[in-house]
Design a protein around this motif. Structure first.
Motif, PDB file in Angstrom:
ATOM      1  N   UNK A  74       0.786  -1.240   0.000  1.00 27.04           N
ATOM      2  CA  UNK A  74       0.000   0.000   0.000  1.00 27.04           C
ATOM      3  C   UNK A  74       0.818   1.290   0.000  1.00 27.04           C
ATOM      4  N   UNK A  75       2.134   1.148  -0.291  1.00 24.38           N
ATOM      5  CA  UNK A  75       2.975   2.340  -0.401  1.00 24.38           C
ATOM      6  C   UNK A  75       3.899   2.195  -1.598  1.00 24.38           C
ATOM      7  N   UNK A  76       4.296   3.326  -2.178  1.00 23.23           N
ATOM      8  CA  UNK A  76       5.342   3.261  -3.190  1.00 23.23           C
ATOM      9  C   UNK A  76       6.682   3.061  -2.492  1.00 23.23           C
ATOM     10  N   UNK A  77       7.430   2.064  -2.949  1.00 23.70           N
ATOM     11  CA  UNK A  77       8.744   1.813  -2.351  1.00 23.70           C
ATOM     12  C   UNK A  77       9.869   2.278  -3.264  1.00 23.70           C
ATOM     13  N   UNK A  78       9.564   2.496  -4.545  1.00 26.23           N
ATOM     14  CA  UNK A  78      10.595   2.992  -5.450  1.00 26.23           C
ATOM     15  C   UNK A  78       9.936   3.691  -6.631  1.00 26.23           C
ATOM     16  N   UNK A  79      10.509   4.815  -7.051  1.00 26.25           N
ATOM     17  CA  UNK A  79      10.032   5.555  -8.223  1.00 26.25           C
ATOM     18  C   UNK A  79      11.258   6.018  -8.994  1.00 26.25           C
ATOM     19  N   UNK A  80      11.258   5.802 -10.301  1.00 25.95           N
ATOM     20  CA  UNK A  80      12.399   6.259 -11.088  1.00 25.95           C
ATOM     21  C   UNK A  80      12.129   6.128 -12.562  1.00 25.95           C
ATOM     22  N   UNK A  81      13.090   6.556 -13.370  1.00 31.31           N
ATOM     23  CA  UNK A  81      12.944   6.342 -14.805  1.00 31.31           C
ATOM     24  C   UNK A  81      13.050   4.849 -15.075  1.00 31.31           C
ATOM     25  N   UNK A  82      12.606   4.461 -16.235  1.00 34.39           N
ATOM     26  CA  UNK A  82      12.680   3.054 -16.618  1.00 34.39           C
ATOM     27  C   UNK A  82      14.105   2.521 -16.437  1.00 34.39           C
ATOM     28  N   UNK A  83      15.090   3.271 -16.937  1.00 32.69           N
ATOM     29  CA  UNK A  83      16.471   2.789 -16.875  1.00 32.69           C
ATOM     30  C   UNK A  83      17.004   2.744 -15.446  1.00 32.69           C
ATOM     31  N   UNK A  84      16.625   3.732 -14.640  1.00 36.16           N
ATOM     32  CA  UNK A  84      17.053   3.703 -13.234  1.00 36.16           C
ATOM     33  C   UNK A  84      16.505   2.461 -12.541  1.00 36.16           C
ATOM     34  N   UNK A  85      15.261   2.129 -12.831  1.00 35.90           N
ATOM     35  CA  UNK A  85      14.644   0.971 -12.180  1.00 35.90           C
ATOM     36  C   UNK A  85      15.274  -0.323 -12.686  1.00 35.90           C
ATOM     37  N   UNK A  86      15.447  -0.429 -13.982  1.00 37.45           N
ATOM     38  CA  UNK A  86      15.949  -1.684 -14.540  1.00 37.45           C
ATOM     39  C   UNK A  86      17.411  -1.925 -14.180  1.00 37.45           C
ATOM     40  N   UNK A  87      18.220  -0.867 -14.199  1.00 39.29           N
ATOM     41  CA  UNK A  87      19.665  -1.068 -14.051  1.00 39.29           C
ATOM     42  C   UNK A  87      20.169  -0.743 -12.659  1.00 39.29           C
ATOM     43  N   UNK A  88      19.409   0.066 -11.911  1.00 39.91           N
ATOM     44  CA  UNK A  88      19.999   0.643 -10.712  1.00 39.91           C
ATOM     45  C   UNK A  88      19.020   0.754  -9.543  1.00 39.91           C
ATOM     46  N   UNK A  89      18.085  -0.179  -9.488  1.00 35.82           N
ATOM     47  CA  UNK A  89      17.085  -0.117  -8.421  1.00 35.82           C
ATOM     48  C   UNK A  89      17.768  -0.171  -7.057  1.00 35.82           C
ATOM     49  N   UNK A  90      17.235   0.586  -6.100  1.00 35.39           N
ATOM     50  CA  UNK A  90      17.814   0.602  -4.761  1.00 35.39           C
ATOM     51  C   UNK A  90      17.022  -0.228  -3.773  1.00 35.39           C
ATOM     52  N   UNK A  91      15.805  -0.590  -4.118  1.00 36.80           N
ATOM     53  CA  UNK A  91      14.980  -1.318  -3.144  1.00 36.80           C
ATOM     54  C   UNK A  91      15.105  -2.826  -3.343  1.00 36.80           C
ATOM     55  N   UNK A  92      15.353  -3.561  -2.251  1.00 34.49           N
ATOM     56  CA  UNK A  92      15.472  -5.018  -2.383  1.00 34.49           C
ATOM     57  C   UNK A  92      14.244  -5.665  -3.041  1.00 34.49           C
ATOM     58  N   UNK A  93      13.069  -5.114  -2.821  1.00 35.02           N
ATOM     59  CA  UNK A  93      11.871  -5.688  -3.447  1.00 35.02           C
ATOM     60  C   UNK A  93      11.903  -5.499  -4.964  1.00 35.02           C
ATOM     61  N   UNK A  94      12.274  -4.301  -5.407  1.00 31.72           N
ATOM     62  CA  UNK A  94      12.374  -4.060  -6.849  1.00 31.72           C
ATOM     63  C   UNK A  94      13.393  -5.005  -7.462  1.00 31.72           C
ATOM     64  N   UNK A  95      14.530  -5.156  -6.780  1.00 31.43           N
ATOM     65  CA  UNK A  95      15.582  -6.027  -7.316  1.00 31.43           C
ATOM     66  C   UNK A  95      15.119  -7.481  -7.358  1.00 31.43           C
ATOM     67  N   UNK A  96      14.343  -7.882  -6.360  1.00 26.62           N
ATOM     68  CA  UNK A  96      13.804  -9.249  -6.367  1.00 26.62           C
ATOM     69  C   UNK A  96      12.807  -9.429  -7.516  1.00 26.62           C
ATOM     70  N   UNK A  97      11.967  -8.406  -7.738  1.00 25.39           N
ATOM     71  CA  UNK A  97      11.006  -8.478  -8.853  1.00 25.39           C
ATOM     72  C   UNK A  97      11.741  -8.602 -10.184  1.00 25.39           C
ATOM     73  N   UNK A  98      12.803  -7.831 -10.342  1.00 24.52           N
ATOM     74  CA  UNK A  98      13.581  -7.894 -11.581  1.00 24.52           C
ATOM     75  C   UNK A  98      14.197  -9.277 -11.752  1.00 24.52           C
ATOM     76  N   UNK A  99      14.710  -9.823 -10.656  1.00 23.33           N
ATOM     77  CA  UNK A  99      15.348 -11.132 -10.752  1.00 23.33           C
ATOM     78  C   UNK A  99      14.339 -12.262 -10.911  1.00 23.33           C
ATOM     79  N   UNK A 100      13.098 -11.985 -10.573  1.00 19.86           N
ATOM     80  CA  UNK A 100      12.059 -13.007 -10.755  1.00 19.86           C
ATOM     81  C   UNK A 100      11.753 -13.202 -12.233  1.00 19.86           C
ATOM     82  N   UNK A 101      12.211 -12.264 -13.061  1.00 19.27           N
ATOM     83  CA  UNK A 101      11.920 -12.301 -14.495  1.00 19.27           C
ATOM     84  C   UNK A 101      13.182 -11.944 -15.251  1.00 19.27           C
ATOM     85  N   UNK A 102      14.054 -12.911 -15.507  1.00 22.17           N
ATOM     86  CA  UNK A 102      15.405 -12.635 -15.983  1.00 22.17           C
ATOM     87  C   UNK A 102      15.477 -11.758 -17.229  1.00 22.17           C
ATOM     88  N   UNK A 103      14.638 -11.964 -18.202  1.00 19.06           N
ATOM     89  CA  UNK A 103      14.623 -11.025 -19.324  1.00 19.06           C
ATOM     90  C   UNK A 103      13.307 -11.107 -20.061  1.00 19.06           C
TER      91      UNK A 103
END
Ligand code: SF4
Ligand code: MG
Length: 334
Positions: free
Chosen positions: A231-260
């Motif tokens: 129920x809260x935003x945990x990360x906001x950024x440009x597409x490239x910031x999120x894909x390449x440089x996410x700072x939140x462990x949840x975002x990074x886990x989501x990215x790794x859940x879907x390799x490409x």
């Protein structure tokens, strides 16, 4: 920056305030951008979508401030509109497409009748409006006459969903909010609708807010992304910031859940555990029970959404460590 919608401290409570399904979220939507809003089911992302139109289902109570900046310079305070003003606002300024076109069309009414009724209800010129409807249907690779003359059940799921997108644009709104609009469709149809949306967005200078649980799907379209958890935003950024440089462990886990983007579904690794239910949000950082980097501080203190780069915000005490220690394998070529 030129925000078209400014959401400040939007909160949705049930049960007289004890249970919340949107927790003081703030986010700007920039004019003409494609914003991807990503979260698991039950994370509050649909509530956020409904909040933009002040259409939270009963008995939810929405507070905070939602400002809409119209093309002509007017600012509309969405939560202060009368019912009649809202009715106009919902099609003419911000329009919404939900998952499941099936339930959005009345099965006893031809698709064309839905367009006419919508135009009439907004005192629009029906002939001109239908002309524009045909143009939109063509933009969406549908045969206008055939679709307008059909009942929705005579059309495939993908055709229905495209017809619904055309309907949502017939009064020329500035913003289109889509809540999992393609989730019921097969992968190929989802991708092709996304490409069409990309074209429509440019043709009509639309602002798109695309809400989805499918992070790779939206990376193909989004200029910016915001990740919602509990129920809260945990990360906001440009597409490239999120894909390449996410700072939140949840975002990074989501990215790794879907390799490409092209990986077969079988290669995706869903992240462990589930997001919390509204009555059960953990103290401190609500992600701590699932987070590999959680410390005492995380259990006691809720991290605020803060700038970690220009135009990039993360809500995590240990974002630097997350970047170093949670290696991303997203986007690796096959
Ligand atoms: Fe994990 Fe702590 Fe960051 Fe929350 S604040 S995401 S628990 S490291
Ligand atoms: Mg939802």
């Amino acid at each position: 920056e030129d925000p078209i919608v400014e959401v400040t401290d939007a909160k949705v409570t049930f049960d007289g305030g004890d249970t919340y399904v949107l927790d003081d979220v703030s986010l700007d939507i920039e004019r003409d951008e494609v914003l991807g809003i990503v979260g698991e089911s039950g994370s509050g992302k649909s509530m956020f979508a409904s909040a933009l139109l002040d259409s939270i289902p009963d008995p939810g109570v929405l507070s905070g401030e939602i400002l809409y900046h119209a093309e002509d310079g007017r600012t509309i305070d969405v939560l202060e509109q009368s019912d009649e003003e809202l009715r106009q606002f919902r099609w003419e300024e911000i329009s919404m497409v939900f998952q499941g076109a099936m339930s959005s069309f009345n099965p006893t009414m031809k698709v064309g009748t839905h367009f006419k009724e919508t135009l009439k209800a907004h005192d629009a010129n029906v002939d001109e409006g239908m002309e524009f409807a045909r143009e939109l249907l063509e933009d969406l690779y549908l045969e206008p006459e055939r679709v307008l003359d059909s009942y929705s059940h005579e059309l495939s799921g993908g055709m229905q969903q495209r017809a619904l997108i055309a309907l949502s644009l017939v009064l020329e709104p500035e913003v289109l909010v889509m809540d999992e609009p393609t989730a019921a469709l097969d992968l190929l149809m989802q991708r092709s609708i996304l490409m069409l949306l990309n074209d429509l967005q440019k043709t009509y200078d639309l602002t798109l807010a695309f809400i989805t649980h499918d992070l790779p799907l939206i990376t193909a379209l989004a200029d910016r992304m915001s990740i919602i958890y509990a129920f809260q935003f945990v990360e906001v950024g440009t597409r490239d910031q999120i894909i390449a440089d996410a700072g939140h462990p949840y975002t990074r886990a989501l990215l790794n859940a879907t390799p490409n983007l092209d990986a077969p579904l079988s290669e995706m690794q869903p992240i462990e555990g589930e997001g919390p239910a509204p009555v059960n949000v953990p103290e401190g950082c609500s992600f701590h029970p699932r987070c590999p980097l959680a410390t005492e501080e995380c259990v006691s203190d809720d991290p605020p959404l803060e700038n970690i780069d220009e135009d990039h915000q993360t809500a995590c005490h240990h974002w630097e460590q997350a970047r170093e220690e949670i290696t991303l394998n997203y986007g690796e070529s096959t």
